[in-house]
Design an enzyme around this catalytic site. Sequence first.
Site, PDB file in Angstrom:
ATOM      1  N   GLU A  78       0.820  -1.220   0.000  1.00  0.00           N
ATOM      2  CA  GLU A  78       0.000   0.000   0.000  1.00  0.00           C
ATOM      3  C   GLU A  78       0.850   1.266   0.000  1.00  0.00           C
ATOM      4  O   GLU A  78       0.367   2.342   0.349  1.00  0.00           O
ATOM      5  CB  GLU A  78      -0.958   0.016   1.203  1.00  0.00           C
ATOM      6  CG  GLU A  78      -1.887  -1.166   1.313  1.00  0.00           C
ATOM      7  CD  GLU A  78      -2.982  -1.223   0.237  1.00  0.00           C
ATOM      8  OE1 GLU A  78      -2.986  -0.347  -0.647  1.00  0.00           O
ATOM      9  OE2 GLU A  78      -3.790  -2.146   0.289  1.00  0.00           O
ATOM     10  N   HIS A 101      -2.994   2.327   8.302  1.00  0.00           N
ATOM     11  CA  HIS A 101      -4.100   1.547   7.726  1.00  0.00           C
ATOM     12  C   HIS A 101      -4.301   0.304   8.565  1.00  0.00           C
ATOM     13  O   HIS A 101      -3.333  -0.372   8.929  1.00  0.00           O
ATOM     14  CB  HIS A 101      -3.766   1.158   6.281  1.00  0.00           C
ATOM     15  CG  HIS A 101      -4.633   0.084   5.717  1.00  0.00           C
ATOM     16  ND1 HIS A 101      -6.006   0.212   5.622  1.00  0.00           N
ATOM     17  CD2 HIS A 101      -4.345  -1.146   5.224  1.00  0.00           C
ATOM     18  CE1 HIS A 101      -6.509  -0.889   5.088  1.00  0.00           C
ATOM     19  NE2 HIS A 101      -5.522  -1.746   4.841  1.00  0.00           N
ATOM     20  N   HIS A 154      -7.550  -2.957   9.615  1.00  0.00           N
ATOM     21  CA  HIS A 154      -8.836  -3.568   9.281  1.00  0.00           C
ATOM     22  C   HIS A 154      -9.752  -3.511  10.504  1.00  0.00           C
ATOM     23  O   HIS A 154     -10.184  -4.550  11.010  1.00  0.00           O
ATOM     24  CB  HIS A 154      -8.618  -4.997   8.790  1.00  0.00           C
ATOM     25  CG  HIS A 154      -7.746  -5.103   7.574  1.00  0.00           C
ATOM     26  ND1 HIS A 154      -7.191  -6.285   7.138  1.00  0.00           N
ATOM     27  CD2 HIS A 154      -7.338  -4.151   6.686  1.00  0.00           C
ATOM     28  CE1 HIS A 154      -6.477  -6.054   6.034  1.00  0.00           C
ATOM     29  NE2 HIS A 154      -6.541  -4.773   5.751  1.00  0.00           N
ATOM     30  N   GLU A 190     -18.095  12.536  22.075  1.00  0.00           N
ATOM     31  CA  GLU A 190     -16.832  13.209  21.744  1.00  0.00           C
ATOM     32  C   GLU A 190     -16.313  12.929  20.331  1.00  0.00           C
ATOM     33  O   GLU A 190     -15.301  13.493  19.929  1.00  0.00           O
ATOM     34  CB  GLU A 190     -15.786  12.891  22.814  1.00  0.00           C
ATOM     35  CG  GLU A 190     -16.265  13.464  24.138  1.00  0.00           C
ATOM     36  CD  GLU A 190     -15.171  13.698  25.163  1.00  0.00           C
ATOM     37  OE1 GLU A 190     -14.059  13.214  24.958  1.00  0.00           O
ATOM     38  OE2 GLU A 190     -15.470  14.360  26.160  1.00  0.00           O
ATOM     39  N   HIS A 224     -13.078  -3.295   3.353  1.00  0.00           N
ATOM     40  CA  HIS A 224     -11.640  -3.522   3.535  1.00  0.00           C
ATOM     41  C   HIS A 224     -11.131  -2.998   4.887  1.00  0.00           C
ATOM     42  O   HIS A 224     -10.668  -3.768   5.716  1.00  0.00           O
ATOM     43  CB  HIS A 224     -10.864  -2.880   2.373  1.00  0.00           C
ATOM     44  CG  HIS A 224      -9.400  -3.140   2.393  1.00  0.00           C
ATOM     45  ND1 HIS A 224      -8.636  -3.300   1.272  1.00  0.00           N
ATOM     46  CD2 HIS A 224      -8.534  -3.259   3.427  1.00  0.00           C
ATOM     47  CE1 HIS A 224      -7.378  -3.521   1.605  1.00  0.00           C
ATOM     48  NE2 HIS A 224      -7.290  -3.499   2.910  1.00  0.00           N
TER      49      HIS A 224
END
Length: 278
Positions: free
Chosen positions: A116, A139, A141, A169, A210
Amino acid sequence: MKNILEASFVEEMVEVTSNLYRLGWDERNGGNISYLLDEAEVSEYLDTTNVLRNISMDFDGTALKGKYFIVTGSGKYFKNVAKDPANNLGVLKVAEDGQSVDLLWGYTDGGVPTSELPAHLMSHIARLEVDPENRVVMHCHATHLLAMTFSHELTSKAITRTLWEMCTECMVVFPEGIQVLPWLIPGSNEIGEATAEKMQEARLVLWSFHGVYGAGRTMDETFGLIETAEKAAQVYTYVQAQGGVRQTISDENFIALAKQFGITPNPAFFEAAQVTSR
Ligand code: 13P
Ligand code: ZN
């Protein structure tokens, strides 16, 4: 030269990958992190002229040439980072041509940076344009956020509103909201470009079916951002399991909240005409 395993940037990568694994958001090789470093801090631990390998990229990283990053390796398990940082992480410098990176440390088994990398580097470029202090792109999952992309109306506005409503919040932590992308091929330049475009508007980008991307100035801030959105998604899951929403935070409440915290929530995601800070 100091021992790089004792560098705060390595320790932070170890700590955050361990936490992400423990929370169940990075099964197998799921997830990746890139962290922009100062040349001065890297120089304390590495000879920055000693390039171990050059690794090509098929996108243009010219805007970042000469910049240093520590990045998780492709196919590496977050579960294993703590016991072998040198194999699972790499320190790299974006090469002068902007089309490759010079490896200075790590990926000891011959590995390469995360698949990525386009989404990471393009997101860094986008965030640095709107916030010169941005340093982290993360990143993972995150389970409940990922689940919501199957069951919830799939627009940035609808998902942002639901997340804001699930924990008071949330709107304070991410007033700009979360941007949602449709399903795209992971690791592609296309998903990188789409993510970076959304990163101009928000620090949180949800990849349908994803996972999620977060960006921030520090590791704590970026982790906390994802953690807050994921917690709201978890509450939403419980609320749905309990039979659905019967009452929630009103627009009036949100306006009062914005005033109290001096924030300006994204007007595009807000029903009320005027939501401004003090
Ligand atoms: P990498 O192992 O290449 O980082 O890929 C993991 C992932 O989550 C892809 O989206
Ligand atoms: Zn992923």
